[in-house]
Design a protein around this motif. Structure first.
Motif, PDB file in Angstrom:
ATOM      1  N   PRO A   1     -57.877  72.593  36.131  1.00  0.00           N
ATOM      2  CA  PRO A   1     -58.668  73.081  35.066  1.00  0.00           C
ATOM      3  C   PRO A   1     -58.306  74.093  34.085  1.00  0.00           C
ATOM      4  CG  PRO A   1     -59.773  72.772  37.039  1.00  0.00           C
ATOM      5  CD  PRO A   1     -58.578  72.898  37.366  1.00  0.00           C
ATOM      6  N   VAL A   2     -58.760  74.349  32.876  1.00  0.00           N
ATOM      7  CA  VAL A   2     -58.403  75.175  31.957  1.00  0.00           C
ATOM      8  C   VAL A   2     -59.793  75.928  32.209  1.00  0.00           C
ATOM      9  CG1 VAL A   2     -57.783  75.970  29.682  1.00  0.00           C
ATOM     10  CG2 VAL A   2     -56.755  73.842  31.041  1.00  0.00           C
ATOM     11  N   VAL A   3     -59.704  77.336  32.164  1.00  0.00           N
ATOM     12  CA  VAL A   3     -60.790  78.121  32.259  1.00  0.00           C
ATOM     13  C   VAL A   3     -60.529  79.341  31.338  1.00  0.00           C
ATOM     14  CG1 VAL A   3     -62.506  79.651  33.713  1.00  0.00           C
ATOM     15  CG2 VAL A   3     -61.630  77.365  34.672  1.00  0.00           C
ATOM     16  N   PHE A   4     -61.854  79.814  30.620  1.00  0.00           N
ATOM     17  CA  PHE A   4     -61.385  81.128  29.458  1.00  0.00           C
ATOM     18  C   PHE A   4     -62.475  82.139  30.560  1.00  0.00           C
ATOM     19  CE2 PHE A   4     -65.260  79.396  27.363  1.00  0.00           C
ATOM     20  CZ  PHE A   4     -66.078  80.391  27.069  1.00  0.00           C
ATOM     21  N   ILE A   5     -62.079  83.277  30.460  1.00  0.00           N
ATOM     22  CA  ILE A   5     -62.979  84.313  30.682  1.00  0.00           C
ATOM     23  C   ILE A   5     -63.003  85.356  29.538  1.00  0.00           C
ATOM     24  CG2 ILE A   5     -63.488  86.268  32.573  1.00  0.00           C
ATOM     25  CD1 ILE A   5     -61.437  84.542  34.507  1.00  0.00           C
ATOM     26  N   SER A   6     -64.247  85.469  29.146  1.00  0.00           N
ATOM     27  CA  SER A   6     -64.547  86.528  27.911  1.00  0.00           C
ATOM     28  C   SER A   6     -65.220  87.565  27.999  1.00  0.00           C
ATOM     29  CB  SER A   6     -64.663  85.487  26.868  1.00  0.00           C
ATOM     30  OG  SER A   6     -65.989  85.023  26.908  1.00  0.00           O
ATOM     31  N   ALA A   7     -64.989  88.651  27.309  1.00  0.00           N
ATOM     32  CA  ALA A   7     -65.827  89.978  27.343  1.00  0.00           C
ATOM     33  C   ALA A   7     -66.007  90.517  26.144  1.00  0.00           C
ATOM     34  CB  ALA A   7     -65.040  90.816  28.449  1.00  0.00           C
ATOM     35  N   ALA A   8     -66.929  91.256  26.048  1.00  0.00           N
ATOM     36  CA  ALA A   8     -67.178  92.277  24.714  1.00  0.00           C
ATOM     37  C   ALA A   8     -67.289  91.335  23.446  1.00  0.00           C
ATOM     38  CB  ALA A   8     -66.154  93.054  24.458  1.00  0.00           C
ATOM     39  N   ILE A   9     -67.877  90.237  23.562  1.00  0.00           N
ATOM     40  CA  ILE A   9     -68.581  89.565  22.506  1.00  0.00           C
ATOM     41  C   ILE A   9     -69.664  90.542  21.738  1.00  0.00           C
ATOM     42  CG2 ILE A   9     -70.527  87.758  21.719  1.00  0.00           C
ATOM     43  CD1 ILE A   9     -68.869  85.769  23.442  1.00  0.00           C
ATOM     44  N   HIS A  10     -70.163  91.256  22.421  1.00  0.00           N
ATOM     45  CA  HIS A  10     -70.663  92.714  21.936  1.00  0.00           C
ATOM     46  C   HIS A  10     -69.981  93.648  22.138  1.00  0.00           C
ATOM     47  CE1 HIS A  10     -74.510  89.837  22.690  1.00  0.00           C
ATOM     48  NE2 HIS A  10     -74.338  89.861  21.704  1.00  0.00           N
ATOM     49  N   GLY A  11     -69.655  94.422  21.168  1.00  0.00           N
ATOM     50  CA  GLY A  11     -68.856  95.523  21.055  1.00  0.00           C
ATOM     51  C   GLY A  11     -69.034  96.663  21.843  1.00  0.00           C
ATOM     52  N   ASP A  12     -70.054  96.669  22.321  1.00  0.00           N
ATOM     53  CA  ASP A  12     -70.392  97.815  23.193  1.00  0.00           C
ATOM     54  C   ASP A  12     -70.642  97.486  24.565  1.00  0.00           C
ATOM     55  OD1 ASP A  12     -72.913  96.523  23.064  1.00  0.00           O
ATOM     56  OD2 ASP A  12     -74.173  98.026  22.461  1.00  0.00           O
ATOM     57  N   GLU A  13     -70.306  96.333  25.223  1.00  0.00           N
ATOM     58  CA  GLU A  13     -70.328  95.921  26.382  1.00  0.00           C
ATOM     59  C   GLU A  13     -69.148  96.124  27.098  1.00  0.00           C
ATOM     60  OE1 GLU A  13     -72.413  92.198  26.548  1.00  0.00           O
ATOM     61  OE2 GLU A  13     -74.323  92.971  25.465  1.00  0.00           O
ATOM     62  N   LEU A  14     -68.653  97.106  27.979  1.00  0.00           N
ATOM     63  CA  LEU A  14     -67.343  97.409  28.279  1.00  0.00           C
ATOM     64  C   LEU A  14     -67.125  96.901  29.861  1.00  0.00           C
ATOM     65  CD1 LEU A  14     -67.247 100.941  26.993  1.00  0.00           C
ATOM     66  CD2 LEU A  14     -66.762  98.997  25.570  1.00  0.00           C
ATOM     67  N   ASN A  15     -68.088  96.859  30.526  1.00  0.00           N
ATOM     68  CA  ASN A  15     -67.861  96.421  31.972  1.00  0.00           C
ATOM     69  C   ASN A  15     -66.923  95.176  32.236  1.00  0.00           C
ATOM     70  OD1 ASN A  15     -68.917  98.139  33.626  1.00  0.00           O
ATOM     71  ND2 ASN A  15     -70.915  97.236  33.743  1.00  0.00           N
ATOM     72  N   GLY A  16     -67.012  94.284  31.290  1.00  0.00           N
ATOM     73  CA  GLY A  16     -66.087  93.023  31.147  1.00  0.00           C
ATOM     74  C   GLY A  16     -64.734  93.223  31.075  1.00  0.00           C
ATOM     75  N   ILE A  17     -64.501  94.298  30.248  1.00  0.00           N
ATOM     76  CA  ILE A  17     -63.098  94.487  29.677  1.00  0.00           C
ATOM     77  C   ILE A  17     -62.321  94.887  31.011  1.00  0.00           C
ATOM     78  CG2 ILE A  17     -61.672  95.812  28.323  1.00  0.00           C
ATOM     79  CD1 ILE A  17     -64.040  96.190  26.388  1.00  0.00           C
ATOM     80  N   GLU A  18     -62.975  95.724  31.978  1.00  0.00           N
ATOM     81  CA  GLU A  18     -62.415  96.194  33.104  1.00  0.00           C
ATOM     82  C   GLU A  18     -62.533  95.233  34.167  1.00  0.00           C
ATOM     83  OE1 GLU A  18     -60.788  99.079  36.024  1.00  0.00           O
ATOM     84  OE2 GLU A  18     -60.713  98.819  33.737  1.00  0.00           O
ATOM     85  N   ILE A  19     -63.261  94.279  34.134  1.00  0.00           N
ATOM     86  CA  ILE A  19     -63.229  93.180  35.093  1.00  0.00           C
ATOM     87  C   ILE A  19     -61.977  92.307  34.950  1.00  0.00           C
ATOM     88  CG2 ILE A  19     -64.335  91.109  35.791  1.00  0.00           C
ATOM     89  CD1 ILE A  19     -66.979  92.516  35.279  1.00  0.00           C
ATOM     90  N   ILE A  20     -61.960  92.226  33.559  1.00  0.00           N
ATOM     91  CA  ILE A  20     -60.681  91.066  33.263  1.00  0.00           C
ATOM     92  C   ILE A  20     -59.515  91.908  33.420  1.00  0.00           C
ATOM     93  CG2 ILE A  20     -59.366  90.168  31.468  1.00  0.00           C
ATOM     94  CD1 ILE A  20     -62.142  89.325  30.083  1.00  0.00           C
TER      95      ILE A  20
ATOM     96  N   ILE B   1     -57.533  81.482  30.490  1.00  0.00           N
ATOM     97  CA  ILE B   1     -57.337  82.284  29.482  1.00  0.00           C
ATOM     98  C   ILE B   1     -58.130  83.433  29.428  1.00  0.00           C
ATOM     99  CG2 ILE B   1     -57.602  81.987  26.942  1.00  0.00           C
ATOM    100  CD1 ILE B   1     -57.422  78.997  27.224  1.00  0.00           C
ATOM    101  N   LEU B   2     -57.472  84.653  29.217  1.00  0.00           N
ATOM    102  CA  LEU B   2     -58.383  85.898  29.372  1.00  0.00           C
ATOM    103  C   LEU B   2     -58.479  86.473  27.877  1.00  0.00           C
ATOM    104  CD1 LEU B   2     -56.611  87.518  32.477  1.00  0.00           C
ATOM    105  CD2 LEU B   2     -58.659  85.893  32.376  1.00  0.00           C
ATOM    106  N   VAL B   3     -59.888  86.652  27.371  1.00  0.00           N
ATOM    107  CA  VAL B   3     -60.070  87.288  26.203  1.00  0.00           C
ATOM    108  C   VAL B   3     -60.974  88.454  26.659  1.00  0.00           C
ATOM    109  CG1 VAL B   3     -60.678  86.994  23.733  1.00  0.00           C
ATOM    110  CG2 VAL B   3     -60.062  84.904  25.196  1.00  0.00           C
ATOM    111  N   PRO B   4     -60.225  89.606  26.665  1.00  0.00           N
ATOM    112  CA  PRO B   4     -61.065  90.815  27.053  1.00  0.00           C
ATOM    113  C   PRO B   4     -61.968  91.539  26.058  1.00  0.00           C
ATOM    114  CG  PRO B   4     -58.799  91.450  26.883  1.00  0.00           C
ATOM    115  CD  PRO B   4     -58.815  90.087  26.681  1.00  0.00           C
ATOM    116  N   ILE B   5     -61.677  91.277  24.659  1.00  0.00           N
ATOM    117  CA  ILE B   5     -62.240  91.954  23.862  1.00  0.00           C
ATOM    118  C   ILE B   5     -62.507  90.751  22.529  1.00  0.00           C
ATOM    119  CG2 ILE B   5     -62.609  93.600  21.825  1.00  0.00           C
ATOM    120  CD1 ILE B   5     -60.493  95.327  23.960  1.00  0.00           C
ATOM    121  N   VAL B   6     -63.534  90.131  22.519  1.00  0.00           N
ATOM    122  CA  VAL B   6     -63.751  89.156  21.368  1.00  0.00           C
ATOM    123  C   VAL B   6     -64.178  89.763  20.302  1.00  0.00           C
ATOM    124  CG1 VAL B   6     -64.939  87.062  20.794  1.00  0.00           C
ATOM    125  CG2 VAL B   6     -64.407  87.449  23.206  1.00  0.00           C
ATOM    126  N   ASN B   7     -65.099  90.725  20.161  1.00  0.00           N
ATOM    127  CA  ASN B   7     -65.647  91.586  19.017  1.00  0.00           C
ATOM    128  C   ASN B   7     -64.541  92.545  18.975  1.00  0.00           C
ATOM    129  OD1 ASN B   7     -66.919  92.502  16.929  1.00  0.00           O
ATOM    130  ND2 ASN B   7     -69.036  92.593  17.874  1.00  0.00           N
TER     131      ASN B   7
END
Length: 348
Positions: free
Chosen positions: A47-66, A83-89
């Motif tokens: 499968p193809v899986v994306f993992i994204s974080a910081a769709i809201h620019g002040d939410e930082l935990n997900g950046i470190e998780i990725i 597919i890793l997208v640590p900072i969407v916004n």
């Protein structure tokens, strides 16, 4: 029969490679702006899986998780593509803001449009270039500013596939969550792409426990999806609290909030969970729980106005069971199986 090519941002990505691609976004005023994406492809199909974080620019935990997740040695055995997208916004994070420069919420802008607002254009690029290429998504969030969330996975628990993956994540709570118009999860579901939403911690802060649970949770989901090798567990699998109903409890008065219950605490119906004190007066107002449940979100600022959301309580009648289930997550920092992460200094 040869496997189909995988192309992202106009670039073909062969199997067994780990590459970074920068997708062009609308300029920030006159400054070129790009969306950084890491693609990890296993040597075998899957499968193809994306993992994204910081769709809201002040939410930082997900950046470190990725960041921690992409360093794991276990990814050498990956089947399929991540597919890793640590900072969407990328605009919001420059100013530590939840929103885009025009004050729009990116997570209400999907599926977006090539001719719409800035948010709509960013949403369109992210959705068309990444989300539509995937079979599953894991979207990482924290609470909004001045609030904190107990680690929890939100999804449609009536969908057997996502419900099983939500349980496999092994966060303390799985919460049935209704879809919101314009959200990534709502639009992705319309396209047949299920998404797990991981909510944990506080905006503009790192929380070590939430990060560790997030890293382990992503690995657990990929294992359940047959993308990573399974392990023989030495202990019984932890089953989270599963609830369909939750409610934000709002302040009945304005004043200074004095909380006596914390995240993860169980509360009984009519139990006092906080007091509201008048700054110059002697009046004290009680804030009580409307039902039995578990506190999964709370305000972190002691100043409240009448009507402010103060406690988020998940309805759960068996409080003794809830206490047992919640207890395990407090030890998550010590439970990580990934020795390569233990050499890094913990975030305090």
């Amino acid at each position: 029969m040869p496997s189909p090519k995988f192309i992202l941002g106009g670039q073909e990505i062969p199997r067994g490679t780990n590459v970074t691609i920068n997708l062009d976004l609308p300029k920030l005023y006159n400054t070129p702006t790009q969306l950084p994406v890491r693609v990890i492809r296993g040597k075998r199909s899957g499968p193809v899986v994306f993992i994204s974080a910081a769709i809201h620019g002040d939410e930082l935990n997900g950046i470190e998780i990725i960041r921690r997740f992409r360093k794991l040695n276990i990814l050498k055995k990956l089947k399929g593509t991540v597919i890793l997208v640590p900072i969407v916004n990328v605009y919001g994070i420059m100013t530590l803001s939840r929103y885009l420069p025009d004050r729009r919420d990116l997570n209400r802008s999907f599926p977006g449009s090539v001719k719409g607002s800035l948010g709509s254009r960013v949403a369109n690029i992210f959705f068309d270039e990444i989300v539509k290429k995937c079979d599953l998504g894991i979207d990482l969030h924290t609470a909004s500013i001045h609030k904190s969330n107990l680690p929890q996975v939100r999804t449609n628990i009536d969908n057997e596939y996502t419900f099983n993956l939500a349980k496999a994540f092994q966060a303390p709570v799985v919460l049935h969550s209704e879809l919101r118009d314009g959200s990534l999860r709502a639009v992705a579901q319309d396209e047949g792409i299920p998404i797990l939403l991981y909510e944990a911690g506080e905006a503009l802060r790192f929380d070590e426990n939430c990060i560790r649970i997030g890293v382990n949770g992503i690995v657990n989901v990929l294992r359940a999806n047959d993308m990573l090798p399974k392990v023989v567990r030495k202990t019984a699998r932890k089953i989270p609290i599963i609830t369909r109903s939750s409610k934000w409890i709002r302040s009945s008065e304005s004043g200074m909030l004095r909380t006596i219950k914390a995240l993860g605490d169980t509360v009984e119906k009519d139990e006092i969970i906080a007091y509201i004190d008048e700054p110059l007066g002697d009046d004290i107002f009680e804030l009580r729980s409307p039902f039995d449940g578990v506190i999964i979100g709370k305000s972190e600022i002691p100043l409240v106005q009448e009507g402010d959301a103060v406690f988020h309580i998940a309805k759960f009648s068996n409080l003794e069971m809830a206490e047992d289930k919640i207890g395990y997550f407090e030890d998550a920092i010590e439970m990580s199986e990934f020795n390569e992460l233990n050499d890094e200094e913990s975030i305090e």
